[in-house]
Design a protein around this motif. Structure first.
Motif, PDB file in Angstrom:
ATOM      1  N   GLY A   1     -12.538  10.327 -37.799  1.00  0.00           N
ATOM      2  CA  GLY A   1     -12.441  11.764 -37.570  1.00  0.00           C
ATOM      3  C   GLY A   1     -13.376  12.561 -38.462  1.00  0.00           C
ATOM      4  N   TYR A   2     -13.937  13.608 -37.881  1.00  0.00           N
ATOM      5  CA  TYR A   2     -14.790  14.518 -38.637  1.00  0.00           C
ATOM      6  C   TYR A   2     -14.767  15.886 -37.978  1.00  0.00           C
ATOM      7  CZ  TYR A   2     -18.436  14.209 -35.043  1.00  0.00           C
ATOM      8  OH  TYR A   2     -19.126  14.272 -33.867  1.00  0.00           O
ATOM      9  N   VAL A   3     -15.138  16.890 -38.735  1.00  0.00           N
ATOM     10  CA  VAL A   3     -15.341  18.229 -38.198  1.00  0.00           C
ATOM     11  C   VAL A   3     -16.734  18.685 -38.602  1.00  0.00           C
ATOM     12  CG1 VAL A   3     -12.900  18.896 -38.161  1.00  0.00           C
ATOM     13  CG2 VAL A   3     -14.273  19.355 -40.198  1.00  0.00           C
ATOM     14  N   VAL A   4     -17.320  19.538 -37.777  1.00  0.00           N
ATOM     15  CA  VAL A   4     -18.624  20.114 -38.077  1.00  0.00           C
ATOM     16  C   VAL A   4     -18.379  21.372 -38.912  1.00  0.00           C
ATOM     17  CG1 VAL A   4     -20.729  21.154 -37.127  1.00  0.00           C
ATOM     18  CG2 VAL A   4     -19.669  19.186 -35.985  1.00  0.00           C
TER      19      VAL A   4
ATOM     20  N   ASP B   1      -8.939  14.081 -42.017  1.00  0.00           N
ATOM     21  CA  ASP B   1      -7.648  13.408 -41.924  1.00  0.00           C
ATOM     22  C   ASP B   1      -6.910  14.039 -40.745  1.00  0.00           C
ATOM     23  OD1 ASP B   1      -4.855  12.859 -42.118  1.00  0.00           O
ATOM     24  OD2 ASP B   1      -5.068  12.444 -44.262  1.00  0.00           O
ATOM     25  N   GLN B   2      -6.838  13.317 -39.650  1.00  0.00           N
ATOM     26  CA  GLN B   2      -6.272  13.873 -38.424  1.00  0.00           C
ATOM     27  C   GLN B   2      -4.774  14.139 -38.545  1.00  0.00           C
ATOM     28  OE1 GLN B   2      -7.623  10.985 -35.559  1.00  0.00           O
ATOM     29  NE2 GLN B   2      -9.682  11.837 -35.529  1.00  0.00           N
ATOM     30  N   ASP B   3      -4.064  13.313 -39.301  1.00  0.00           N
ATOM     31  CA  ASP B   3      -2.623  13.501 -39.448  1.00  0.00           C
ATOM     32  C   ASP B   3      -2.293  14.748 -40.269  1.00  0.00           C
ATOM     33  OD1 ASP B   3      -2.104  11.205 -37.958  1.00  0.00           O
ATOM     34  OD2 ASP B   3      -2.096   9.924 -39.749  1.00  0.00           O
ATOM     35  N   GLN B   4      -3.064  14.967 -41.334  1.00  0.00           N
ATOM     36  CA  GLN B   4      -2.815  16.106 -42.220  1.00  0.00           C
ATOM     37  C   GLN B   4      -3.584  17.366 -41.804  1.00  0.00           C
ATOM     38  OE1 GLN B   4      -0.631  15.948 -44.828  1.00  0.00           O
ATOM     39  NE2 GLN B   4      -0.137  13.886 -44.150  1.00  0.00           N
ATOM     40  N   ALA B   5      -4.570  17.205 -40.898  1.00  0.00           N
ATOM     41  CA  ALA B   5      -5.424  18.310 -40.446  1.00  0.00           C
ATOM     42  C   ALA B   5      -6.153  18.971 -41.617  1.00  0.00           C
ATOM     43  CB  ALA B   5      -4.632  19.329 -39.634  1.00  0.00           C
TER      44      ALA B   5
END
Length: 138
Positions: free
Chosen positions: A51-54, A111-115
């Motif tokens: 998982g990653y975000v821009v 971290d997809q679970d913790q957002a």
């Protein structure tokens, strides 16, 4: 820019605008598709569904592309690996080598679970550091 691993990204008819060029918004989506596929090839074996975000995206549109191109070639090179983020130099070209768009993105491991953003693991840093490209020209 090292193009040892070029990702071919097919164009779709709805990527084209009224001027018969691939629209600027479609180019952002095409870069996103290529970036995700490239990251899967680099760190996907370490963490499935990495998982990653821009966090940042800079774009320079260099030349138009048309639907007749059928496929744009995406190349991605790591410029910097931080504690939780990576700076990438990204490029889309036509099959003939015309640069359509150049971009710099900063992505943050997620971290997809913790957002929330998370630190890169040692293995992730090592895999990404191996992808650091030599300095590129202006």
């Amino acid at each position: 820019m090292d193009t040892s691993q070029v990702i071919g990204i097919p164009l779709r008819w709805n990527d084209v605008d009224a001027y018969r060029h691939v629209s600027h918004m479609a180019l952002v989506a095409i870069l996103d598709d290529g970036r995700g596929r490239w990251l899967d090839s680099v760190v996907g074996s370490l963490v499935p569904d990495w998982g990653y975000v821009v966090a940042r995206l800079e774009l320079d549109f260099r030349a138009p592309a048309s639907l007749g191109e059928r496929v744009l070639c995406g190349s991605f090179a790591v410029e910097h690996v931080g504690s939780s983020s990576i700076r990438l130099h990204e490029r889309l070209t036509t099959n003939s080598g015309t640069v359509v768009v150049e971009a710099v993105s900063v992505i943050v491991a997620w971290d997809q679970d913790q957002a929330v953003g998370r630190p890169l693991t040692g293995e992730e840093k090592a895999a990404l550091t191996r992808e650091i490209a030599p300095a590129h020209g202006p």
